[in-house]
Design an enzyme around this catalytic site. Structure first.
Site, short mmCIF file in Angstrom:
data_model
loop_
_atom_site.label_atom_id
_atom_site.label_comp_id
_atom_site.label_asym_id
_atom_site.label_seq_id
_atom_site.Cartn_x
_atom_site.Cartn_y
_atom_site.Cartn_z
N LYS A 47 0.70 -1.20 0.14
CA LYS A 47 0.07 -0.05 -0.14
C LYS A 47 0.80 1.38 0.04
CE LYS A 47 -3.80 -2.18 2.66
NZ LYS A 47 -4.37 -2.48 4.02
N TYR B 68 -5.75 -4.54 -6.98
CA TYR B 68 -5.31 -4.56 -5.33
C TYR B 68 -4.96 -6.07 -5.18
CZ TYR B 68 -6.02 -4.51 -0.50
OH TYR B 68 -5.78 -4.43 0.98
N TYR C 143 -1.28 -0.68 11.68
CA TYR C 143 -2.82 -1.00 11.95
C TYR C 143 -3.24 0.01 13.33
CZ TYR C 143 -1.88 -4.59 9.13
OH TYR C 143 -1.23 -5.43 7.59
N1 GLU Z 1 -4.59 -8.45 1.03
C1 GLU Z 1 -4.96 -7.92 2.44
C2 GLU Z 1 -6.35 -7.52 2.66
O1 GLU Z 1 -6.79 -6.80 1.89
C3 GLU Z 1 -4.09 -7.20 3.06
C4 GLU Z 1 -4.28 -6.78 4.19
C5 GLU Z 1 -3.02 -6.53 5.13
O2 GLU Z 1 -1.87 -7.12 4.98
O3 GLU Z 1 -3.22 -5.81 6.02
O4 GLU Z 1 -6.96 -8.11 3.32
#
Ligand code: GLU
Length: 322
Positions: A72, A203, A255
């Site tokens: 991201k 994505y 997070y």
């Molecule tokens: N591809 C995962 C999702 O969208 C990535 C989530 C992550 O690594 O935080 O759930």
């Protein structure tokens, strides 16, 4: 050995940290994407790449895994290059959230923007804005043009071609209903255009790119080096946007642990559900740790411990010397 004012970082230190945590059994491997559940919980590596192009690594540093949310950061940079800061800010905020990464409820009441580009909603809206490097049919970029844009940019950061893990991509594509719901909600509020399925595929593919821990360290070092890959000398992102990436990493990258991470580690960081973490020491180096078991926040347990120790031992916290 690198010269630091307090403690040097050398292979011995990385080996000591690896030994200290290799028997730590806390945490759980992510399984909400079924293919991720197959990851080896014992895989563990720590890598450091400097802005001078040196690399130190210990453990399973050649073990491939999917980059997941760490992607991201880099797609945010691509969207900034393609659309500029004002456009990005009108579609995706830069506010940290105390919610889980895949939270369904948060779009700003007035602007309808997702909180930031590091949560899933914001990342999907960001990927929606990525253009192609070239357009093949004069009608605007196709899905292939846009995928190639992503692959080319990741190649510049990693210094080698990266490939999509098809099994993980298909696994998430088949089960990612929550992300689909987020995309449709954003479409409803006109925060995304009509290319919903195409953007979700992009994505899921960006999240399923295969990297090893050395790649991640070099990608982080590229950000530490103002956007230029220290080994190849290739610019991966325009320098004016590097600060945007580091800012959202610093405030939103871990997070709902981002505040404590900023307090304890004090570096721009980003983690992903496959167990990778990157941290950037601006002007000095990129740090990467890979270990799949995650804590309750979704961060690699060993990864957080190693970064906390490295920051404390080597005085890497950005505000340590203020
Ligand atoms: N591809 C995962 C999702 O969208 C990535 C989530 C992550 O690594 O935080 O759930």
């Amino acid at each position: 050995m690198f010269n630091f004012s307090i403690n040097p970082i050398d292979l011995e230190l990385l080996t000591q940290l690896h030994d200290r945590y290799k028997n730590c059994r806390s945490g759980t491997v992510a399984s909400y994407i079924p293919e991720l559940a197959k990851m080896n919980p014992d895989a563990f590596s720590i890598c450091i790449a400097t802005v001078d192009g040196e690399m130190l690594s210990v453990g399973d540093d050649r073990q491939l895994f999917t980059i997941q949310s760490i992607s991201k950061v880099f797609t945010y940079g691509m969207a900034l290059e393609d659309r500029g800061r004002d456009m990005l800010l009108s579609k995706v905020g830069v506010e940290p959230t105390g919610d889980l990464f895949n939270s369904i409820i948060r779009l700003d009441e007035n602007s309808k923007r997702p909180d930031n580009p590091m949560v899933n909603a914001g990342a999907i809206a960001t990927t929606n804005l990525i253009q192609g490097d070239t357009t093949t049919d004069g009608l605007g970029p196709t899905a292939t043009d846009r995928l190639n844009r992503i692959l080319n940019a990741f190649r510049a950061y990693a210094g080698r071609d990266l490939y999509v893990d098809s099994a993980v991509f298909m696994s998430e594509r088949a089960t990612g209903h929550r992300n689909r719901a987020l995309a449709h909600l954003m479409r409803h509020f006109e925060m995304m255009d009509d290319r919903i399925d195409e953007t979700l595929d992009l994505y899921f593919q960006q999240c399923a790119l295969l990297v090893d821990c050395r790649d991640l360290a070099l990608m982080a070092a590229t950000l530490a080096n103002n956007g230029i890959n220290p080994r190849s000398g290739v610019r991966a992102i325009e320098s004016e946007y590097v600060r945007d990436l580091l800012s959202v990493m610093y405030t939103c990258g871990m997070y709902n642990f981002a505040g404590e991470w900023a307090y304890q580690v004090g570096l721009p960081g980003k983690s992903g559900v496959s167990g990778g973490i990157i941290a950037v020491v601006p002007g000095k180096m990129g740090i990467a740790v890979f270990s799949p078991p995650l804590d309750v926040h979704g961060n690699s347990v060993r990864g957080v411990k190693v970064c906390e120790d490295l920051s404390n031992i080597c005085k890497l916290h950005l505000f340590d010397r203020c």
